[in-house]
Design a protein around this motif. Structure first.
Motif, PDB file in Angstrom:
ATOM      1  N   VAL A 136       0.811  -1.226  -0.411  1.00 24.52           N
ATOM      2  CA  VAL A 136      -0.206   0.397  -0.043  1.00 24.52           C
ATOM      3  C   VAL A 136       0.992   1.228  -0.011  1.00 24.52           C
ATOM      4  N   ASP A 137       0.341   2.076  -0.946  1.00 20.53           N
ATOM      5  CA  ASP A 137       1.579   3.451  -0.644  1.00 20.53           C
ATOM      6  C   ASP A 137       0.074   4.576  -0.662  1.00 20.53           C
ATOM      7  N   VAL A 191      -3.485  11.247  -2.870  1.00 22.14           N
ATOM      8  CA  VAL A 191      -4.332  10.511  -3.091  1.00 22.14           C
ATOM      9  C   VAL A 191      -3.263   8.528  -2.683  1.00 22.14           C
ATOM     10  N   MET A 192      -3.755   7.664  -2.542  1.00 20.32           N
ATOM     11  CA  MET A 192      -3.168   6.138  -2.547  1.00 20.32           C
ATOM     12  C   MET A 192      -3.736   5.650  -3.185  1.00 20.32           C
ATOM     13  N   LEU A 193      -2.742   4.416  -3.096  1.00 23.52           N
ATOM     14  CA  LEU A 193      -2.361   3.369  -3.464  1.00 23.52           C
ATOM     15  C   LEU A 193      -3.055   2.151  -3.331  1.00 23.52           C
ATOM     16  N   SER A 196       6.469  11.067  -7.354  1.00 27.90           N
ATOM     17  CA  SER A 196       5.834  11.272  -8.813  1.00 27.90           C
ATOM     18  C   SER A 196       4.778  13.013  -8.788  1.00 27.90           C
ATOM     19  N   ASP A 197       4.681  13.095 -10.165  1.00 30.62           N
ATOM     20  CA  ASP A 197       4.714  14.337 -10.669  1.00 30.62           C
ATOM     21  C   ASP A 197       2.524  13.522 -10.823  1.00 30.62           C
ATOM     22  N   LEU A 198       2.319  13.333  -9.846  1.00 32.80           N
ATOM     23  CA  LEU A 198       0.418  13.093 -10.298  1.00 32.80           C
ATOM     24  C   LEU A 198      -0.120  13.819  -9.393  1.00 32.80           C
ATOM     25  N   ILE A 213      -8.569   8.754  -3.642  1.00 35.68           N
ATOM     26  CA  ILE A 213      -8.234   9.980  -2.557  1.00 35.68           C
ATOM     27  C   ILE A 213      -8.622  10.544  -1.463  1.00 35.68           C
ATOM     28  N   LYS A 214      -7.273  10.616  -0.389  1.00 37.19           N
ATOM     29  CA  LYS A 214      -7.234  10.939   1.108  1.00 37.19           C
ATOM     30  C   LYS A 214      -8.035  11.834   1.491  1.00 37.19           C
TER      31      LYS A 214
END
Length: 253
Positions: free
Chosen positions: A141-142, A148-150, A197-199, A216-217
């Protein structure tokens, strides 16, 4: 009597799907033409405006004696296509069951419940249980990004975020590495973390995930359960992408 005299006649740019004549434009796929005609073909990895990928295989149809992904197969005049058949829907249900057990999709506790296309697809196909033994994968989990969470446990490798980042956002944030059971979603940054990243939160790639892999957090449960997309709509409704886009503030304008 000329050859083919007993064959049904077709307009130059039509094919038939389950007995319905579907018009198409040059260059359209079976999926594009069917959706434009108001005919639903189950799918998870397809999104209007993005390059067809053909990874989920839910959109497979029968063409004559063969089977093909409708999102990548060009429409051809006179084709005889079967879409809504017991055999195809059984195969789609099996694929959906495999997606559920391969990842960790715990619907009652997931923030995406009611907005999850995979969950809605299971209902659409009449999937009542997982059928196969659960894998219980443990993936990273990132949560390093500020907004934003992955959660890779929920990723179904549809590559919608990959294509959205490259083709719409003009970036290259995501990619898929590995093959087979080792395949995984990665972040193209020096550290491999979203934070580097550039996200950005307004990127389509941050909102296009059909499951709960990208969230989305600080915005969980803003829409109450019972008022979410698939609480109010069936996954087979044509034009549903516009409903979903409107909810997250993305349109085709």
């Amino acid at each position: 009597m000329s050859a083919g005299a007993n064959q049904p006649e077709f307009s130059p740019n039509t094919f038939t799907m389950d007995g319905i004549e579907i018009p198409f434009k040059d260059g359209q796929t079976l999926m594009d033409a069917a959706l434009a005609a108001g005919v639903y073909i189950p799918h998870l990895c397809h999104h209007p405006g993005l390059t067809p990928h053909g990874s989920c295989k839910l959109c497979m149809v029968d063409i004559g004696s063969g089977r093909a992904s409708s999102c990548t197969t060009p429409a051809v005049a006179g084709q005889q296509v079967s879409n809504n058949t017991p055999a195809l829907n059984e195969a789609r249900r099996t694929l959906t069951q495999m997606l559920f057990i391969e990842g960790n999709h715990l619907c009652p506790s997931c923030e995406k419940t009611g907005n999850c296309t995979l969950q809605a697809m299971a209902y659409h196909l009449g999937m009542l249980e997982g059928h196969f033994p659960q894998f219980f994968q443990r993936r990273e989990v990132d949560a390093s990004h500020s907004t934003v969470m992955l959660d890779r446990d929920r990723c179904i490798l549809c590559e919608l975020c990959v294509r959205a980042s490259r083709e719409v956002d003009g970036k290259n944030v995501f990619a898929v590495a590995g093959r087979g059971i080792t395949a995984r979603l990665i972040v193209n940054s020096p550290s491999g973390k979203l934070a580097d990243s550039d996200l950005e939160i307004d990127d389509l790639a941050a909102h296009i995930c059909p499951v709960g892999a990208i969230l989305i957090k600080a915005h969980g449960y803003e829409i109450p359960i019972g008022w979410r997309t698939f609480d109010l709509h069936q996954v087979g409704e044509i034009g549903l992408e516009k409903v979903i886009q409107a909810r997250v503030g993305h349109t085709d304008d």
